[in-house]
Design a protein around this motif. Structure first.
Motif, PDB file in Angstrom:
ATOM      1  N   ASN A   2     -17.261   4.002  87.273  1.00 46.85           N
ATOM      2  CA  ASN A   2     -17.042   5.078  86.312  1.00 46.85           C
ATOM      3  C   ASN A   2     -15.863   4.728  85.412  1.00 46.85           C
ATOM      4  OD1 ASN A   2     -16.485   7.424  84.944  1.00 46.85           O
ATOM      5  ND2 ASN A   2     -16.809   8.758  86.727  1.00 46.85           N
ATOM      6  N   ASN A   3     -16.120   4.653  84.101  1.00 48.52           N
ATOM      7  CA  ASN A   3     -15.053   4.282  83.177  1.00 48.52           C
ATOM      8  C   ASN A   3     -13.954   5.314  83.106  1.00 48.52           C
ATOM      9  OD1 ASN A   3     -16.286   1.857  82.475  1.00 48.52           O
ATOM     10  ND2 ASN A   3     -17.523   2.815  80.838  1.00 48.52           N
ATOM     11  N   HIS A   4     -14.242   6.542  83.575  1.00 53.54           N
ATOM     12  CA  HIS A   4     -13.252   7.602  83.516  1.00 53.54           C
ATOM     13  C   HIS A   4     -12.474   7.739  84.823  1.00 53.54           C
ATOM     14  CE1 HIS A   4     -14.832   8.882  79.646  1.00 53.54           C
ATOM     15  NE2 HIS A   4     -16.046   8.878  80.157  1.00 53.54           N
ATOM     16  N   SER A   5     -12.751   6.876  85.787  1.00 56.56           N
ATOM     17  CA  SER A   5     -12.089   6.950  87.089  1.00 56.56           C
ATOM     18  C   SER A   5     -11.311   5.672  87.347  1.00 56.56           C
ATOM     19  CB  SER A   5     -13.122   7.166  88.199  1.00 56.56           C
ATOM     20  OG  SER A   5     -12.499   7.126  89.465  1.00 56.56           O
ATOM     21  N   ALA A   6     -10.073   5.828  87.843  1.00 61.85           N
ATOM     22  CA  ALA A   6      -9.239   4.661  88.120  1.00 61.85           C
ATOM     23  C   ALA A   6      -9.563   4.047  89.473  1.00 61.85           C
ATOM     24  CB  ALA A   6      -7.762   5.051  88.069  1.00 61.85           C
ATOM     25  N   ILE A   7     -10.273   4.778  90.341  1.00 58.33           N
ATOM     26  CA  ILE A   7     -10.546   4.293  91.675  1.00 58.33           C
ATOM     27  C   ILE A   7     -11.993   3.819  91.779  1.00 58.33           C
ATOM     28  CG2 ILE A   7     -11.204   6.554  92.623  1.00 58.33           C
ATOM     29  CD1 ILE A   7      -9.691   5.687  95.201  1.00 58.33           C
ATOM     30  N   HIS A   8     -12.187   2.694  92.450  1.00 56.65           N
ATOM     31  CA  HIS A   8     -13.529   2.118  92.606  1.00 56.65           C
ATOM     32  C   HIS A   8     -14.387   3.046  93.459  1.00 56.65           C
ATOM     33  CE1 HIS A   8     -16.697  -0.708  93.664  1.00 56.65           C
ATOM     34  NE2 HIS A   8     -16.218  -1.539  92.749  1.00 56.65           N
ATOM     35  N   LEU A  53      -9.290  -2.357  95.524  1.00 57.09           N
ATOM     36  CA  LEU A  53      -8.121  -1.957  94.740  1.00 57.09           C
ATOM     37  C   LEU A  53      -7.549  -3.108  93.922  1.00 57.09           C
ATOM     38  CD1 LEU A  53      -6.217   0.310  97.330  1.00 57.09           C
ATOM     39  CD2 LEU A  53      -7.625   1.036  95.389  1.00 57.09           C
ATOM     40  N   GLN A  55      -5.469  -5.389  94.969  1.00 54.63           N
ATOM     41  CA  GLN A  55      -4.058  -5.627  95.282  1.00 54.63           C
ATOM     42  C   GLN A  55      -3.904  -5.811  96.789  1.00 54.63           C
ATOM     43  OE1 GLN A  55      -1.363  -5.670  93.274  1.00 54.63           O
ATOM     44  NE2 GLN A  55      -1.735  -4.404  91.484  1.00 54.63           N
ATOM     45  N   HIS A  77       0.613   8.206  97.190  1.00 53.34           N
ATOM     46  CA  HIS A  77      -0.443   9.020  96.576  1.00 53.34           C
ATOM     47  C   HIS A  77      -1.573   9.305  97.568  1.00 53.34           C
ATOM     48  CE1 HIS A  77       1.296   8.927  92.558  1.00 53.34           C
ATOM     49  NE2 HIS A  77       1.537   7.641  92.736  1.00 53.34           N
TER      50      HIS A  77
END
Length: 304
Positions: A2-8, A53, A55, A77
């Motif tokens: 999702n391009n609007h979500s920072a999490i996979h 992630l 990282q 977080h």
């Protein structure tokens, strides 16, 4: 993705739980046993999360796993997110059990907070209160890391309040105390301070700048303390066994004053006081926190 979500979208709740448990234990074996899975399976779960992630979450130091810089940031977080999920689930099941973790500073530990704890237990026996004690900087770190939900004690400095809120409860004085039969109890305060061993709050204590200002105003800024502590057990023990004088919050020493073991030496300084209240993150409340805060307000309103 999702391009609007920072999490996979591949990150699952099991990944987050495994990560938080490993961060808490500092290794894989104990977590694997607690979760009833093999250590290789847990290691694969962690590897999946790190891949998703992008990282590394941990660095290996001998047999221990310690958080990387990215891991420490993600943990802060992730803890908040898990607590919000737990709070949401608990809200759907009124009366469900849980644990409320609180930070307790010395100024509220002997008189005020026991009243709150007993009242909370009476009204909400299904919720366990887990209290962490220690110096201010330690409890504030636990609060920001999501390891406690609220810190009860003195108002933090303005520079510490970003992202936090403070709920004022009452004012508590900083007083000068001594054993009941102190030979200089009728001397002037500057004379008594100059002639007696002095116990001060540690340099990191919130009340220390106020005490330093008082000493400076009385020409005693260069005085060297014999001891620095806000510990009731230690400060009381030293005072009762010597001629030491101790600057400490009234709330810490209230019972000893009531019993006549210790006496207050009048400083005549009105500015030796400060706000006491509850500091918390500006996020969704954990189960029981709203109820705890309301009980604390009610107890504070009825203080003498």
């Amino acid at each position: 993705m999702n391009n609007h979500s920072a999490i996979h979208p591949g990150v699952k709740l099991r990944h987050i739980r495994a990560f938080l448990d490993i961060a808490s234990e500092g290794g894989l074996s104990a977590v694997a046993r607690a979760q009833g899975i093999t250590q290789p399976a847990l290691s694969r779960t962690l590897a999946e999360l790190e891949t998703l992630l992008g990282q590394p979450m941990f660095l290996r130091q001998g047999r221990r796993l310690v958080l990387s810089e990215a891991g420490a940031l993600f943990r802060r977080h992730a803890l908040t997110a898990m607590q919000a999920l737990e709070a949401g689930a608990a809200a759907l099941r009124p009366g469900s059990s849980g644990t409320l973790r609180i930070g307790v500073l010395p100024t509220v530990a002997t008189r005020f907070l026991p009243q709150v704890v007993l009242r909370f237990r009476e009204l909400h026996p299904e919720i366990l209160l887990a209290a962490e004690t220690g110096p201010h900087f330690h409890l504030m770190r636990l609060l920001r890391d999501g390891l406690v939900e609220v810190v009860v004690g003195r108002l933090p400095g303005a520079s510490e309040m970003a992202g936090l809120s403070f709920d004022h409860l009452y004012e508590d004085q900083v007083i000068l105390v001594a054993r009941a039969d102190h030979p200089l109890q009728h001397a002037t305060i500057p004379e008594a301070l100059a002639a007696s061993p002095l116990i001060l709050p540690p340099a990191t204590a919130l009340i220390r700048p106020t005490v330093d200002d008082y000493l400076a105003a009385n020409g005693l800024s260069g005085i060297r303390p014999a001891l620095e502590t806000v510990s009731l057990a230690l400060g009381r023990g030293v005072c009762l066994a010597s001629d030491a004088l101790w600057f400490i919050s009234r709330g810490v020493i209230a019972h000893e004053l009531d019993r006549g073991e210790m006496i207050e030496l009048p400083t005549g300084a009105r500015f030796l006081s400060g706000a006491v209240g509850m500091t918390r993150r500006q996020t969704i409340a954990a189960p029981g926190l709203v109820e705890f805060e309301e009980i604390a307000r009610n107890v504070a309103r009825n203080l003498p």
